[in-house]
Structures are given as structure tokens and as C-alpha cells.
Design an enzyme around this catalytic site. Structure first.
Site, short mmCIF file in Angstrom:
data_model
loop_
_atom_site.label_atom_id
_atom_site.label_comp_id
_atom_site.label_asym_id
_atom_site.label_seq_id
_atom_site.Cartn_x
_atom_site.Cartn_y
_atom_site.Cartn_z
N PRO A 37 0.84 -1.20 0.00
CA PRO A 37 0.00 0.00 0.00
C PRO A 37 0.88 1.25 0.00
CG PRO A 37 0.06 -1.00 2.19
CD PRO A 37 0.78 -1.93 1.26
N MET A 38 0.54 2.21 -0.85
CA MET A 38 1.30 3.47 -0.86
C MET A 38 0.34 4.64 -1.05
SD MET A 38 4.79 2.49 -2.89
CE MET A 38 3.99 1.39 -4.04
N CYS A 72 2.43 3.43 9.78
CA CYS A 72 2.61 4.81 9.30
C CYS A 72 3.28 5.66 10.39
CB CYS A 72 1.27 5.41 8.90
SG CYS A 72 1.49 7.06 8.22
N GLY A 123 6.92 -2.08 -2.75
CA GLY A 123 6.41 -0.71 -2.83
C GLY A 123 7.12 0.09 -3.91
N ARG A 124 8.19 0.78 -3.52
CA ARG A 124 8.85 1.71 -4.44
C ARG A 124 9.37 1.02 -5.70
NH1 ARG A 124 12.43 4.03 0.31
NH2 ARG A 124 12.29 1.78 0.78
N GLN A 128 -6.91 -1.17 3.21
CA GLN A 128 -6.16 -0.90 4.45
C GLN A 128 -6.80 0.28 5.20
OE1 GLN A 128 -2.26 1.25 4.86
NE2 GLN A 128 -1.53 -0.75 5.52
N ASP A 139 12.83 -2.48 0.33
CA ASP A 139 14.06 -2.36 -0.46
C ASP A 139 14.21 -3.36 -1.60
OD1 ASP A 139 14.57 -0.43 1.43
OD2 ASP A 139 15.94 -1.68 2.61
C1 LIG Z 1 4.89 6.99 -1.06
C2 LIG Z 1 4.68 5.89 -0.05
C3 LIG Z 1 3.45 5.76 0.58
C4 LIG Z 1 3.23 4.73 1.51
N1 LIG Z 1 2.00 4.58 2.06
C5 LIG Z 1 1.73 3.52 2.87
C6 LIG Z 1 0.41 3.27 3.34
O1 LIG Z 1 -0.55 3.97 3.02
N2 LIG Z 1 0.24 2.19 4.16
C7 LIG Z 1 1.27 1.37 4.52
O2 LIG Z 1 1.06 0.40 5.27
N3 LIG Z 1 2.52 1.57 4.07
C8 LIG Z 1 2.78 2.62 3.25
N4 LIG Z 1 4.03 2.79 2.74
C9 LIG Z 1 5.08 1.81 3.06
C10 LIG Z 1 5.15 0.72 1.98
O3 LIG Z 1 3.97 -0.05 1.96
C11 LIG Z 1 6.37 -0.22 2.17
O4 LIG Z 1 6.19 -1.01 3.32
C12 LIG Z 1 7.68 0.53 2.29
O5 LIG Z 1 7.78 1.54 1.29
C13 LIG Z 1 8.89 -0.40 2.17
O6 LIG Z 1 8.85 -1.13 0.99
P1 LIG Z 1 9.65 -0.70 -0.36
O7 LIG Z 1 11.10 -0.51 0.01
O8 LIG Z 1 9.39 -1.85 -1.29
O9 LIG Z 1 9.05 0.60 -0.83
C14 LIG Z 1 4.27 3.82 1.84
C15 LIG Z 1 5.51 3.98 1.21
C16 LIG Z 1 5.71 4.97 0.27
C17 LIG Z 1 7.07 5.08 -0.39
#
Ligand SMILES: Cc1cc2nc3c(=O)[nH]c(=O)nc-3n(C[C@H](O)[C@H](O)[C@H](O)COP(=O)(O)O)c2cc1C
Length: 350
Positions: free
Chosen positions: A16-17, A101, A224-225, A71, A203
Site C-alpha cells: 500500500p502506498m 505509518c 512498494g517503491r 487498508q 528495499d
Molecule cells: C509513497 C509511499 C506511501 C506509503 N503509504 C503507505 C500506506 O498507506 N500504508 C502502509 O502500510 N505503508 C505505506 N508505505 C510503506 C510501503 O507499503 C512499504 O512497506 C515501504 O515503502 C517499504 O517497501 P519498499 O522498500 O518496497 O518501498 C508507503 C511507502 C511509500 C514510499
């Protein structure tokens, strides 16, 4: 792989982002394959219970996204239970609780990662929700609040006992925000100690990393990213995991993705008046700017594209920018023009 009664076609999922993983984006990623689960942006439990339109928009999804988790965030057990019932009533497959969060606006309301500071209370929230709904309740947490309180292993156990059907752990603390790196040893330790499925998060920006994290002992990986940079990453990970070469993504594919995203956004939130049309176009331009800041990372001349997207003054200008950067064939650009004409007619006459 299963979460309660829900079967996932792949163990890889879009994390979720907020502000990024709207229904249009999720649909496009899903269409490219490899995606076993999508999760909405976080949605306020308070807003759901009060029926606030904006909140309900964040929870929107389409059938092709299934299985879908909505979520929610909040800190009050009764309100979270009521919000879970609303999510169930909306037809979602899973209701997920945000315990990760770190943003003060959320954390100060006893929600998001601040729930991790009160594990008994957090478990009460989950117990109230699991009593209120039949769909699986899942939890997404961080490693802990800060380095002195890395309590994800204990909290994970408590929410499992309270009835959670799966958990996801982003291996950073709230204090870390996005600095340093995710602690996958901690994620593995949690996965080894629970009977319910555990997803790891953090990551993975190359498909090989997703596969190697998966093989390290978790049941699933939330990306995510990495998906914002490369929406094909889950499909490529699935291909690698099956022993096949991952598909190649051409510049034209990348350009087409952005145009398809614009097309889907054009179909959403359509109202039949000119002032809405102007605001709607601006909304789409802003959405593309937000995605552009991630999508251009790692691309040759990506910073030029980023600057050009940020300075596009109209939606048509943005489409031209995308077309010329990705050297799209005439066919691609004219297809998109046709789409625009048809959408414009739709906007004015439907
Ligand atoms: C722009 C952005 C928004 C995010 N929003 C949420 C969110 O709404 N809910 C949540 O549980 N995590 C949120 N996250 C965290 C991501 O779900 C994820 O756990 C975190 O970025 C690490 O994973 P990654 O390195 O693959 O990005 C967000 C991350 C980013 C970068």
C-alpha cells in the site's frame, strides 16, 4: 498461498502506498502479471464510519483487482470494528490494519505505527475487528517505534493470537522512516515464529531481490517503491521464480504504461461540466507528477523527463512530453489522440 479463506495466485503483492497505489495504477500493474494481492492506499476508519466521500474514494476498487485488501487506519477498537464491517460490506476480500505509518498527523491519533507502542491495545483493536467480520483481518507493521522498541516479534505474536490471518512487516522502525535499510533478519525471525503467513517488505527494487527474499523464509513479499519504478517487477519476479528469463521492458512499453495510466484516470471521477474538466485534468497531471518522481529513477536521462513532467502545463502537453521522451511510434501517439477525442466526447456528452 492463502490468507484465511482467500487464495492468492502469487505470493508477490503491491504494497500500500498513500497517494500512489490508486485503483488505476493497481489495475495496470495487475494486468502485467505476477501480482497476487493489491492493497488500497490507507483509508481513515473515522472517515469510513462517517461516510466521508473523499475517504470512500480512496477505498474504491474494481473487480479485476481481486483479491483486494482495503487498508484502514485508526486507534479505537469499536470504530475499527465498525470500519471493518463497512469494508466487508464494500465487498473487499481482506481488511488490513495500518500499524506502520510514522507520519505525526496519523501517529498522534493513536493510529499507524503509534499502535506498536501500546501492544495490548493494538491486540484489542484486532480482536474487536476479527469478532466483527468474517473476512480475514491482516496487519501491516514496522520493526517497532524506534531502536529501543523493536517489538515487532512480540506484537506479531499478540495479533496472531487476537485472530489476525496474516501480517506484513516493513523491517524499519518509525524513527528510521525510510533511512538505512530494512531488517530482513527480523522479518525472517517473525516468519519462523508464527503459524500465519508473514509478508516481508522493504528495499526490493530488482526482481532478483524479491525472489531471494522469498526464498529466505517468508511466505510473501510486498513491493512498494520497486513497483513505482518498474511496474513489471512482480511479473519479472514470477518468471525468475519459475526458472524463466524475466521479460524485457522496452522504452515503448514504459511510455505506453504512462499513457494507459492517463487513459484510466480520464475515465474516473468524470463529471459533466467544464470547470470539473479543468480540475480533473489538473488532478491527472498531479498524479503523473507524483508517479514520475519514482518512475524516472534509474532511467537514462530520467531527471530530464522528471523536470519535463513537472513543468508540463496541460494534459496534452504531458502526453506530448511522454511521447517524445519514450520515442513512441506514430501509431502509439495517434492511438492516444483517438482516446483523448473519445474521452473528451464522453466528458461533454455523457
Ligand atoms: C509513497 C509511499 C506511501 C506509503 N503509504 C503507505 C500506506 O498507506 N500504508 C502502509 O502500510 N505503508 C505505506 N508505505 C510503506 C510501503 O507499503 C512499504 O512497506 C515501504 O515503502 C517499504 O517497501 P519498499 O522498500 O518496497 O518501498 C508507503 C511507502 C511509500 C514510499
Amino acid at each position: 498461498m492463502r490468507i484465511g479463506t482467500v487464495t492468492l495466485p502469487s505470493p508477490f503483492a503491491i504494497a500500500p502506498m498513500a497517494g500512489m497505489t490508486d485503483t488505476a495504477f493497481r489495475r495496470l500493474v495487475k494486468r502485467h502479471g505476477g501480482c497476487g494481492l493489491v492493497v488500497t492506499e490507507m483509508v481513515s476508519a473515522e472517515g469510513l464510519v462517517r461516510g466521508i466521500d473523499r475517504t470512500l474514494e480512496y477505498a474504491e476498487y474494481t473487480e479485476e483487482e481481486r483479491p483486494i485488501a482495503i487498508q484502514i487506519f485508526g486507534g479505537d477498537p469499536e470504530k475499527m470494528a465498525a470500519a471493518a464491517q463497512i469494508v466487508e460490506g464494500m465487498g473487499a476480500d481482506i481488511v488490513d490494519v495500518n500499524m506502520g505509518c510514522p507520519v505525526p498527523k496519523i501517529a498522534k491519533h493513536n493510529a499507524g505505527c503509534s499502535l506498536m507502542r501500546e501492544p495490548e491495545h493494538a491486540a484489542r483493536v484486532i480482536a474487536a475487528m476479527t469478532k466483527a467480520v468474517k473476512i480475514p483481518v491482516t496487519v501491516k507493521m514496522r520493526a517497532g517505534w524506534n531502536d529501543d522498541q523493536r517489538n515487532a516479534p512480540a506484537l506479531a505474536k499478540m495479533v496472531e493470537e487476537a485472530g489476525a490471518a496474516a501480517i506484513a512487516v516493513h523491517g524499519r522502525t518509525a524513527a528510521q522512516s525510510y533511512s538505512g535499510s530494512a531488517d530482513w533478519d527480523l522479518v525472517r525471525e517473525i516468519a519462523g515464529s508464527l503459524a500465519i503467513p508473514v509478508f516481508g517488505s522493504g528495499d526490493c527494487i530488482e526482481p532478483e531481490q524479491i525472489v531471494s527474499r522469498m526464498r529466505s523464509g517468508v511466505e510473501g513479499v510486498l513491493v512498494g517503491r520497486g513497483v513505482l519504478r518498474n511496474p513489471w517487477i512482480l511479473a519479472q519476479a514470477e518468471e525468475l521464480a519459475a526458472g524463466r528469463a524475466p521479460r524485457e521492458v522496452t522504452l515503448e512499453d514504459r511510455g505506453r504504461f504512462l499513457l494507459d495510466y492517463i487513459d484510466l484516470l480520464l475515465r474516473e471521477r468524470v463529471r459533466n461540466n467544464e470547470s470539473h474538466r479543468v480540475g480533473h485534468d489538473r488532478w491527472i497531471v498531479n498524479k503523473l507528477r507524483a508517479l514520475g518522481s519514482w518512475y524516472t529513477k534509474g532511467l537514462e536521462n530520467g531527471s530530464h523527463l522528471r523536470t519535463a513532467i513537472n513543468s508540463a502545463e496541460s494534459l496534452n502537453g504531458l502526453v506530448d512530453t511522454i511521447g517524445s521522451f519514450f520515442l513512441l511510434s506514430e501509431r502509439l501517439c495517434s492511438a492516444s489522440e483517438e482516446t483523448f477525442v473519445s474521452f473528451e466526447s464522453h466528458l461533454y456528452f455523457s
